[in-house]
Design a protein around this motif. Structure first.
Motif, PDB file in Angstrom:
ATOM      1  N   GLU A 149     -60.851 -15.590   2.668  1.00 29.64           N
ATOM      2  CA  GLU A 149     -59.795 -15.181   3.583  1.00 29.64           C
ATOM      3  C   GLU A 149     -58.580 -16.095   3.449  1.00 29.64           C
ATOM      4  O   GLU A 149     -58.731 -17.280   3.171  1.00 29.64           O
ATOM      5  CB  GLU A 149     -60.305 -15.242   5.034  1.00 29.64           C
ATOM      6  N   PRO A 150     -57.393 -15.555   3.695  1.00 27.25           N
ATOM      7  CA  PRO A 150     -56.195 -16.407   3.671  1.00 27.25           C
ATOM      8  C   PRO A 150     -56.269 -17.476   4.768  1.00 27.25           C
ATOM      9  O   PRO A 150     -56.760 -17.220   5.864  1.00 27.25           O
ATOM     10  CB  PRO A 150     -55.048 -15.435   3.960  1.00 27.25           C
ATOM     11  N   ALA A 151     -55.796 -18.651   4.442  1.00 28.44           N
ATOM     12  CA  ALA A 151     -55.744 -19.745   5.410  1.00 28.44           C
ATOM     13  C   ALA A 151     -54.334 -19.798   5.987  1.00 28.44           C
ATOM     14  O   ALA A 151     -53.346 -19.790   5.253  1.00 28.44           O
ATOM     15  CB  ALA A 151     -56.089 -21.067   4.731  1.00 28.44           C
ATOM     16  N   VAL A 152     -54.255 -19.832   7.325  1.00 26.72           N
ATOM     17  CA  VAL A 152     -52.957 -19.883   8.010  1.00 26.72           C
ATOM     18  C   VAL A 152     -52.853 -21.215   8.728  1.00 26.72           C
ATOM     19  O   VAL A 152     -53.764 -21.620   9.448  1.00 26.72           O
ATOM     20  CB  VAL A 152     -52.815 -18.714   9.016  1.00 26.72           C
ATOM     21  N   LYS A 153     -51.723 -21.871   8.503  1.00 25.69           N
ATOM     22  CA  LYS A 153     -51.504 -23.181   9.110  1.00 25.69           C
ATOM     23  C   LYS A 153     -50.079 -23.240   9.639  1.00 25.69           C
ATOM     24  O   LYS A 153     -49.147 -22.797   8.971  1.00 25.69           O
ATOM     25  CB  LYS A 153     -51.708 -24.267   8.056  1.00 25.69           C
ATOM     26  N   GLU A 154     -49.939 -23.775  10.835  1.00 24.31           N
ATOM     27  CA  GLU A 154     -48.605 -24.012  11.377  1.00 24.31           C
ATOM     28  C   GLU A 154     -48.326 -25.499  11.281  1.00 24.31           C
ATOM     29  O   GLU A 154     -49.206 -26.322  11.556  1.00 24.31           O
ATOM     30  CB  GLU A 154     -48.503 -23.519  12.816  1.00 24.31           C
ATOM     31  N   SER A 155     -47.129 -25.814  10.839  1.00 17.38           N
ATOM     32  CA  SER A 155     -46.785 -27.228  10.689  1.00 17.38           C
ATOM     33  C   SER A 155     -45.314 -27.440  10.992  1.00 17.38           C
ATOM     34  O   SER A 155     -44.532 -26.490  11.047  1.00 17.38           O
ATOM     35  CB  SER A 155     -47.106 -27.714   9.273  1.00 17.38           C
ATOM     36  N   ARG A 156     -44.989 -28.699  11.204  1.00 20.11           N
ATOM     37  CA  ARG A 156     -43.596 -29.097  11.404  1.00 20.11           C
ATOM     38  C   ARG A 156     -43.206 -30.011  10.259  1.00 20.11           C
ATOM     39  O   ARG A 156     -43.923 -30.953   9.942  1.00 20.11           O
ATOM     40  CB  ARG A 156     -43.424 -29.832  12.732  1.00 20.11           C
ATOM     41  N   MET A 157     -42.068 -29.715   9.668  1.00 19.03           N
ATOM     42  CA  MET A 157     -41.578 -30.485   8.541  1.00 19.03           C
ATOM     43  C   MET A 157     -40.270 -31.158   8.932  1.00 19.03           C
ATOM     44  O   MET A 157     -39.448 -30.577   9.641  1.00 19.03           O
ATOM     45  CB  MET A 157     -41.328 -29.591   7.323  1.00 19.03           C
ATOM     46  N   LEU A 158     -40.100 -32.395   8.450  1.00 18.85           N
ATOM     47  CA  LEU A 158     -38.839 -33.116   8.610  1.00 18.85           C
ATOM     48  C   LEU A 158     -38.155 -33.153   7.257  1.00 18.85           C
ATOM     49  O   LEU A 158     -38.770 -33.547   6.256  1.00 18.85           O
ATOM     50  CB  LEU A 158     -39.075 -34.539   9.098  1.00 18.85           C
ATOM     51  N   GLY A 159     -36.909 -32.731   7.226  1.00 16.21           N
ATOM     52  CA  GLY A 159     -36.163 -32.737   5.985  1.00 16.21           C
ATOM     53  C   GLY A 159     -34.865 -33.508   6.122  1.00 16.21           C
ATOM     54  O   GLY A 159     -34.248 -33.508   7.187  1.00 16.21           O
ATOM     55  N   GLN A 160     -34.494 -34.176   5.048  1.00 10.72           N
ATOM     56  CA  GLN A 160     -33.184 -34.816   4.960  1.00 10.72           C
ATOM     57  C   GLN A 160     -32.351 -33.979   4.006  1.00 10.72           C
ATOM     58  O   GLN A 160     -32.835 -33.589   2.938  1.00 10.72           O
ATOM     59  CB  GLN A 160     -33.300 -36.254   4.436  1.00 10.72           C
ATOM     60  N   LEU A 161     -31.136 -33.692   4.414  1.00 16.30           N
ATOM     61  CA  LEU A 161     -30.233 -32.882   3.611  1.00 16.30           C
ATOM     62  C   LEU A 161     -29.060 -33.719   3.141  1.00 16.30           C
ATOM     63  O   LEU A 161     -28.608 -34.619   3.846  1.00 16.30           O
ATOM     64  CB  LEU A 161     -29.697 -31.704   4.421  1.00 16.30           C
ATOM     65  N   THR A 162     -28.571 -33.377   1.959  1.00 12.65           N
ATOM     66  CA  THR A 162     -27.374 -33.986   1.416  1.00 12.65           C
ATOM     67  C   THR A 162     -26.439 -32.850   1.029  1.00 12.65           C
ATOM     68  O   THR A 162     -26.877 -31.873   0.406  1.00 12.65           O
ATOM     69  CB  THR A 162     -27.698 -34.846   0.176  1.00 12.65           C
TER      70      THR A 162
END
Length: 176
Positions: free
Chosen positions: A142-155
């Motif tokens: 079965e497909p695995a579903v995960k919720e997450s929060r990502m921190l990104g730095q942009l330039t």
């Protein structure tokens, strides 16, 4: 002494009143438009919105990959990044291709929400936090579903905002 009787035409009075009101509204509208066009807050808000849209898209791109269209997906990763992150992706591409081809996985990401955590428009740097739902499908199971929060730095680059760093946001109860 003869008294002169003047009669006022109500249509003329109405026309004069409407003309004065229209001139006042046009002047006020013109001033408001000028003021808004020269407002630093509006320019800052536009830069924030641009950074957020680019950040959300880049984080989604970095969490979406289909083994059947691997080159296209990795090209998207590279197009979404700059700096050290971009260099790491380019240098590790060959090894990553072998891993994904062996695993035969498909990952798709959907942005749930995002926010700009910092913005230095003059320096061309921004930070974003993006909440995602990532679904990973393998050939079996079965497909695995995960919720997450990502921190990104942009330039900011000549091509627009790009990810220069990406990592997981800390999760857990920090209340003491």
């Amino acid at each position: 002494m003869a008294r002169v009787r003047t009669t006022r035409n109500p249509l003329v009075v109405a026309a004069v009143v409407l003309t004065v009101a229209a001139a006042g509204a046009a002047g006020w509208g013109g001033w408001s438009r000028y003021d808004a066009a020269h407002d630093d807050a509006a320019a800052y808000a536009e830069a924030r919105d641009d950074a957020l849209a680019a950040g959300e898209q880049a984080v989604q791109n970095m969490n979406t990959l289909d083994h059947a269209h691997l080159e296209k997906g990795l090209d998207s990763w590279e197009a979404s990044t700059t700096g050290d992150l971009h260099r790491q992706l380019v240098e590790g591409r060959e090894a990553f291709v072998k891993q994904i081809e062996a695993a035969k996985t498909v990952s798709t990401a959907k942005v749930l929400s995002g926010a700009v955590t910092e913005l230095d428009d003059r320096a061309g740097r921004a930070g974003v936090m993006v909440a995602l739902r990532v679904t990973v499908s393998a050939p079996e199971g079965e497909p695995a579903v995960k919720e997450s929060r990502m921190l990104g730095q942009l330039t900011r680059t000549s091509e627009g905002w790009k990810l220069s760093a990406l990592g997981q946001a800390p999760v857990g109860n920090t209340a003491g």
